[in-house]
Design a protein around this motif. Structure first.
Motif, short mmCIF file in Angstrom:
data_model
loop_
_atom_site.label_atom_id
_atom_site.label_comp_id
_atom_site.label_asym_id
_atom_site.label_seq_id
_atom_site.Cartn_x
_atom_site.Cartn_y
_atom_site.Cartn_z
N PRO A 151 0.80 -1.23 0.00
CA PRO A 151 0.00 0.00 0.00
C PRO A 151 0.84 1.28 0.00
N GLN A 152 2.04 1.24 0.62
CA GLN A 152 2.91 2.42 0.61
C GLN A 152 3.41 2.72 -0.79
N VAL A 153 3.77 1.67 -1.53
CA VAL A 153 4.24 1.85 -2.91
C VAL A 153 3.11 2.38 -3.78
N ARG A 154 1.89 1.84 -3.58
CA ARG A 154 0.73 2.33 -4.35
C ARG A 154 0.49 3.82 -4.07
N ALA A 155 0.52 4.20 -2.79
CA ALA A 155 0.29 5.60 -2.43
C ALA A 155 1.33 6.50 -3.07
N PHE A 156 2.58 6.04 -3.09
CA PHE A 156 3.67 6.81 -3.70
C PHE A 156 3.44 6.96 -5.20
N LEU A 157 3.14 5.87 -5.89
CA LEU A 157 2.93 5.94 -7.35
C LEU A 157 1.74 6.82 -7.69
N LEU A 158 0.67 6.71 -6.90
CA LEU A 158 -0.56 7.44 -7.23
C LEU A 158 -0.43 8.95 -7.06
N GLN A 159 0.65 9.41 -6.40
CA GLN A 159 0.89 10.84 -6.34
C GLN A 159 1.22 11.40 -7.73
N SER A 160 1.62 10.52 -8.65
CA SER A 160 1.94 10.96 -10.01
C SER A 160 0.77 10.75 -10.98
N LEU A 161 -0.39 10.39 -10.46
CA LEU A 161 -1.57 10.23 -11.31
C LEU A 161 -2.39 11.51 -11.28
N ASP A 162 -2.60 12.10 -12.44
CA ASP A 162 -3.37 13.34 -12.55
C ASP A 162 -4.83 13.00 -12.79
N LEU A 163 -5.63 13.06 -11.73
CA LEU A 163 -7.05 12.72 -11.83
C LEU A 163 -7.87 13.88 -12.38
N ARG A 164 -7.28 15.09 -12.41
CA ARG A 164 -8.01 16.25 -12.93
C ARG A 164 -8.00 16.28 -14.45
N ALA A 165 -7.04 15.58 -15.05
CA ALA A 165 -6.99 15.52 -16.52
C ALA A 165 -8.16 14.68 -17.02
N ASP A 166 -8.57 14.95 -18.23
CA ASP A 166 -9.68 14.22 -18.83
C ASP A 166 -9.23 13.64 -20.18
N PRO A 167 -8.96 12.34 -20.27
CA PRO A 167 -9.03 11.35 -19.18
C PRO A 167 -7.83 11.46 -18.24
N PRO A 168 -7.90 10.83 -17.04
CA PRO A 168 -6.75 10.85 -16.13
C PRO A 168 -5.49 10.33 -16.82
N ARG A 169 -4.32 10.84 -16.39
CA ARG A 169 -3.07 10.43 -17.02
C ARG A 169 -1.95 10.41 -15.98
N TRP A 170 -0.91 9.64 -16.30
CA TRP A 170 0.29 9.61 -15.46
C TRP A 170 1.18 10.80 -15.81
N ARG A 171 1.68 11.51 -14.78
CA ARG A 171 2.60 12.61 -15.01
C ARG A 171 4.03 12.08 -15.05
N LEU A 172 4.23 11.01 -15.77
CA LEU A 172 5.53 10.36 -15.91
C LEU A 172 5.70 9.92 -17.36
N ASN A 173 6.90 10.10 -17.91
CA ASN A 173 7.18 9.64 -19.26
C ASN A 173 7.58 8.17 -19.16
N LEU A 174 6.57 7.31 -19.06
CA LEU A 174 6.81 5.89 -18.80
C LEU A 174 7.64 5.25 -19.91
N ASP A 175 7.45 5.68 -21.15
CA ASP A 175 8.20 5.09 -22.27
C ASP A 175 9.70 5.35 -22.12
N ALA A 176 10.05 6.60 -21.86
CA ALA A 176 11.48 6.94 -21.73
C ALA A 176 12.09 6.28 -20.50
N LEU A 177 11.34 6.26 -19.39
CA LEU A 177 11.88 5.66 -18.17
C LEU A 177 12.09 4.16 -18.34
N GLU A 178 11.18 3.52 -19.05
CA GLU A 178 11.33 2.08 -19.28
C GLU A 178 12.52 1.80 -20.20
#
Length: 255
Positions: A151-178
């Protein structure tokens, strides 16, 4: 340049630059930054490909250290620097390549070595999160729990989820990081660089295995004035798990 979050006003003490770790943001450090700003200006950054900073295909330590150098140069004077995990590696390379910009360095729960683990499973979990009809963090946590147990890891990751965007999006460049995960968990060749002769505190979580005994000779070679300390009962996210103890250790070293 990187996006900055400022706390407090300039004082006689050097400003403190806070550099977050992988999947983190300046916002993660808001509470600690605000408390530390009672005696100095504190500036927390969003690293490239994270939160509100720019996205770029390159995500390695030389470019991250150069990003930090640009921030400090724009401020016009050297700073104390605190870096956690990925941010700790970027801060170490900054001190080694631009020692003129770093007064004191705090490295939180990371060593200047390559690690064998990968965080791509968390990227897969974030990619796999069903964002359709998502309107609350509680619902996002419930869905993410299917792939991330802690649950701590989930809470940490979810701080980077933008729920105000429509649709919601991750504020992380997952492609580049991967794509560059091997560089993030790795450590560049610094054999041609002189040691950093300034004061350094390696502050680790006593429950974490990120800074092992075998890394100490490497730390001593690169940072001859390094001091080591551990926070009892803390793991890798020591600043979140034991914030008061973390803050106290910082104050003793920086002041």
């Amino acid at each position: 340049m990187l996006t900055l979050a400022r706390h407090g006003a300039p004082t006689d003490l050097p400003p403190l630059l806070i550099v977050h770790g992988l999947f983190g943001s300046a916002r993660n450090w808001g509470a600690i930054a605000k408390r530390l700003s009672d005696s100095r200006e504190v500036i927390a950054v969003d690293m490239r490909n994270h939160a509100n900073s720019f996205w770029n295909d390159t995500h390695d330590y030389p470019t991250m250290a150069a990003d930090l150098a640009e921030v400090i140069e724009a401020e016009g004077h050297p700073m104390d620097v605190l870096g956690h995990s990925m941010g700790g590696k970027a801060s170490m390379l900054l001190a080694l390549t631009r020692p003129d910009l770093v007064n004191r360095l705090v490295v939180a729960d990371i060593a200047p070595v390559a690690y064998g683990h990968s965080q791509t499973h968390l990227i897969a979990a974030m990619r796999g999160l069903d964002l359709s009809g998502l309107d609350s963090r509680a619902e996002a946590d419930r869905r993410l729990a299917q792939s991330v147990e802690n649950p701590q890891v989930r809470a940490f990751l979810l701080q980077s989820l933008d729920l105000r965007a429509d649709p919601p999006r991750w504020r992380l460049n997952l492609d580049a990081l991967e794509r560059q995960m091997d560089l993030i968990t790795g450590w560049p060749d610094v054999s041609g660089l002189a040691p950093y002769e300034g004061p350094v505190l390696f502050l680790s979580g006593a429950e974490s295995d990120y800074v092992r005994a075998e890394a100490r000779p490497v730390i001593r070679a690169l940072f001859p004035k390094a001091r080591m300390a551990r926070i009892p009962g803390a793991g890798h996210w020591l600043h979140a798990e034991k914030p008061r103890e973390f803050e106290a250790a910082l104050r003793v070293f920086l002041n």
